[in-house]
Design a protein around this motif. Structure first.
Motif, short mmCIF file in Angstrom:
data_model
loop_
_atom_site.label_atom_id
_atom_site.label_comp_id
_atom_site.label_asym_id
_atom_site.label_seq_id
_atom_site.Cartn_x
_atom_site.Cartn_y
_atom_site.Cartn_z
N VAL A 172 38.99 36.13 35.06
CA VAL A 172 39.30 34.69 35.67
C VAL A 172 40.15 33.71 34.89
O VAL A 172 40.22 34.10 34.00
N HIS A 173 41.04 32.91 35.76
CA HIS A 173 41.73 31.99 34.90
C HIS A 173 40.78 30.83 34.06
O HIS A 173 41.28 30.17 33.21
N GLY A 174 39.45 30.66 34.55
CA GLY A 174 38.87 29.66 34.16
C GLY A 174 37.62 29.47 34.87
O GLY A 174 37.75 29.93 36.08
N PRO A 175 36.83 28.46 34.65
CA PRO A 175 35.54 28.25 35.37
C PRO A 175 35.97 27.39 36.71
O PRO A 175 36.87 26.60 36.61
N LEU A 176 34.96 27.48 37.70
CA LEU A 176 35.08 26.52 38.59
C LEU A 176 34.29 25.38 38.25
O LEU A 176 33.08 25.19 38.18
N THR A 177 34.98 24.06 38.24
CA THR A 177 34.26 22.84 38.07
C THR A 177 34.94 21.73 38.94
O THR A 177 35.94 21.75 39.40
N VAL A 178 34.01 20.84 39.24
CA VAL A 178 34.58 19.69 39.78
C VAL A 178 35.49 18.91 39.36
O VAL A 178 35.44 18.76 38.11
N GLY A 179 36.76 18.67 40.12
CA GLY A 179 37.79 18.26 39.30
C GLY A 179 38.76 19.21 39.05
O GLY A 179 40.08 18.68 38.72
N SER A 180 38.58 20.13 38.88
CA SER A 180 39.81 21.24 38.71
C SER A 180 40.17 21.56 39.97
O SER A 180 39.98 21.54 40.98
N ARG A 181 41.51 22.52 39.63
CA ARG A 181 42.17 22.84 40.83
C ARG A 181 41.58 23.89 41.69
O ARG A 181 40.82 24.76 41.01
N ALA A 182 41.64 23.81 42.79
CA ALA A 182 40.94 24.64 43.96
C ALA A 182 41.60 26.23 43.96
O ALA A 182 42.18 26.28 44.79
N ASP A 183 41.42 26.88 42.88
CA ASP A 183 41.84 28.35 42.92
C ASP A 183 40.67 29.33 43.06
O ASP A 183 39.91 29.39 42.02
N LEU A 184 40.59 29.79 43.99
CA LEU A 184 39.36 30.42 44.48
C LEU A 184 39.65 31.90 44.74
O LEU A 184 40.85 32.28 45.41
N ALA A 185 38.58 32.73 44.65
CA ALA A 185 38.85 34.12 45.21
C ALA A 185 37.39 34.45 45.88
O ALA A 185 36.45 34.02 45.33
N VAL A 186 37.56 35.17 46.81
CA VAL A 186 36.19 35.71 47.55
C VAL A 186 36.28 37.26 47.74
O VAL A 186 37.43 37.72 48.27
N PHE A 187 35.11 37.92 47.14
CA PHE A 187 34.87 39.22 47.26
C PHE A 187 33.63 39.81 48.07
O PHE A 187 32.52 39.12 47.89
N ASP A 188 34.00 40.72 48.89
CA ASP A 188 32.77 41.14 49.81
C ASP A 188 31.95 42.16 49.15
O ASP A 188 31.81 43.35 49.37
N VAL A 189 31.15 41.66 47.97
CA VAL A 189 30.28 42.45 47.07
C VAL A 189 28.89 41.50 46.96
O VAL A 189 29.13 40.20 47.39
N PRO A 190 27.69 42.21 46.79
CA PRO A 190 26.62 41.35 46.69
C PRO A 190 26.41 40.30 45.54
O PRO A 190 25.61 39.23 45.54
N ASP A 191 27.07 40.93 44.35
CA ASP A 191 26.49 39.90 43.00
C ASP A 191 27.66 40.46 42.02
O ASP A 191 28.50 41.31 42.26
N GLU A 192 27.53 39.70 40.71
CA GLU A 192 28.47 39.90 39.72
C GLU A 192 28.67 41.42 39.05
O GLU A 192 29.81 41.86 38.89
N GLU A 193 27.32 42.01 39.21
CA GLU A 193 27.33 43.36 38.53
C GLU A 193 28.38 44.15 39.45
O GLU A 193 29.13 45.18 39.17
N ALA A 194 28.06 44.20 40.88
CA ALA A 194 28.72 44.95 41.89
C ALA A 194 30.32 44.77 41.91
O ALA A 194 31.03 45.66 41.81
N LEU A 195 30.73 43.47 41.38
CA LEU A 195 32.00 43.03 41.48
C LEU A 195 32.61 43.73 39.93
O LEU A 195 33.69 44.19 39.93
N ASN A 196 32.08 43.70 39.01
CA ASN A 196 32.57 44.30 37.68
C ASN A 196 32.60 45.73 38.04
O ASN A 196 33.69 46.37 37.43
N ALA A 197 31.90 46.24 38.83
CA ALA A 197 31.91 47.69 38.87
C ALA A 197 32.92 48.17 39.93
O ALA A 197 33.92 49.21 39.81
N SER A 198 33.29 47.16 41.02
CA SER A 198 34.40 47.60 41.94
C SER A 198 35.65 47.10 41.54
O SER A 198 36.53 47.76 42.05
N GLY A 199 35.60 45.98 40.87
CA GLY A 199 37.27 45.58 40.68
C GLY A 199 37.36 44.61 41.78
O GLY A 199 36.79 44.14 42.71
#
Length: 217
Positions: A172-199
């Motif tokens: 990631v470019h950096g954490p999501l925090t209030v006040g930061s620029r709204a740069d988001l991504a959405v992935f159709d996976v159930p959790d972080e482990e699945a995202l790390n596995a799928s890319g």
């Protein structure tokens, strides 16, 4: 306009995951982040976009310089002859000798569009080519400097920011925090482990500075 992006799981990175979470965006900034019920109650007039899977910070593409200056991104009309993946190495060298400015600019634009399909909001590189520099600036993607080993091409250049084996915090470019620029991504996976596995292949949406710039159909 105020928009709330909601998903079964929000992964801010650097903070605890939020089940049934939401991120409120106004303009190009994050104005709230937390449980869906709380965020919506605090912003009752907001438009709500509901996504499957997980919301994360936008990703950082370490191969930006390679992908935009040493790769050719075929036009869909060239798919029968050239395929649909970035061409590099000898294939790129053969094409570059016959490429005019218009064709080169088209390749750069398509490369940037493809990056958005993988949740990319930041890309590493110092872009000296005028066509590349102009296209990056117009795209809204944020250029970040190459620092240390991650900027070195270890294998074949690819559009997936996870391809070098990085996990979510490393991609990631950096954490999501209030006040930061709204740069988001959405992935159709159930959790972080699945995202790390799928890319980043399961990316369904990319939000760049508060704007929805990619949505999978």
């Amino acid at each position: 306009m105020l928009t709330v992006h909601a998903a079964p799981l929000v992964l801010p990175v650097g903070a605890a995951p939020v089940a049934q979470g939401a991120v409120a965006v106004e303009g190009d900034r994050i104005v709230a982040l937390g449980p869906y019920d709380e965020v919506v109650a605090a912003h009752p007039a907001a438009r709500v976009r509901t996504w499957p899977g997980v919301i994360t910070p936008g990703l950082r593409q370490w191969h930006g310089l390679w992908l935009l200056t040493r790769c050719y991104h075929p036009d869909p009309r060239e798919a029968d002859a050239l395929g649909d993946q970035p061409l590099w190495g000898e294939a790129f060298e053969r094409l570059s000798g016959e490429m005019d400015a218009t064709r080169w600019a088209g390749s750069v634009r398509r490369g940037l569009q493809q990056m958005l399909r993988y949740g990319t909001t930041h890309l590493a590189g110092r872009f000296n080519d005028p066509a590349v520099r102009t296209a990056v600036a117009r795209s809204g993607l944020t250029e970040v400097p190459v620092v240390g080993a991650p900027g070195i091409l270890l294998g074949e250049p690819g559009l997936d920011p996870f391809m070098e084996g990085y996990d979510l915090p490393g991609s990631v470019h950096g954490p999501l925090t209030v006040g930061s620029r709204a740069d988001l991504a959405v992935f159709d996976v159930p959790d972080e482990e699945a995202l790390n596995a799928s890319g980043a292949e399961p990316c369904v949406a990319t939000v760049l500075g508060g704007r929805l710039v990619y949505r999978r159909r």
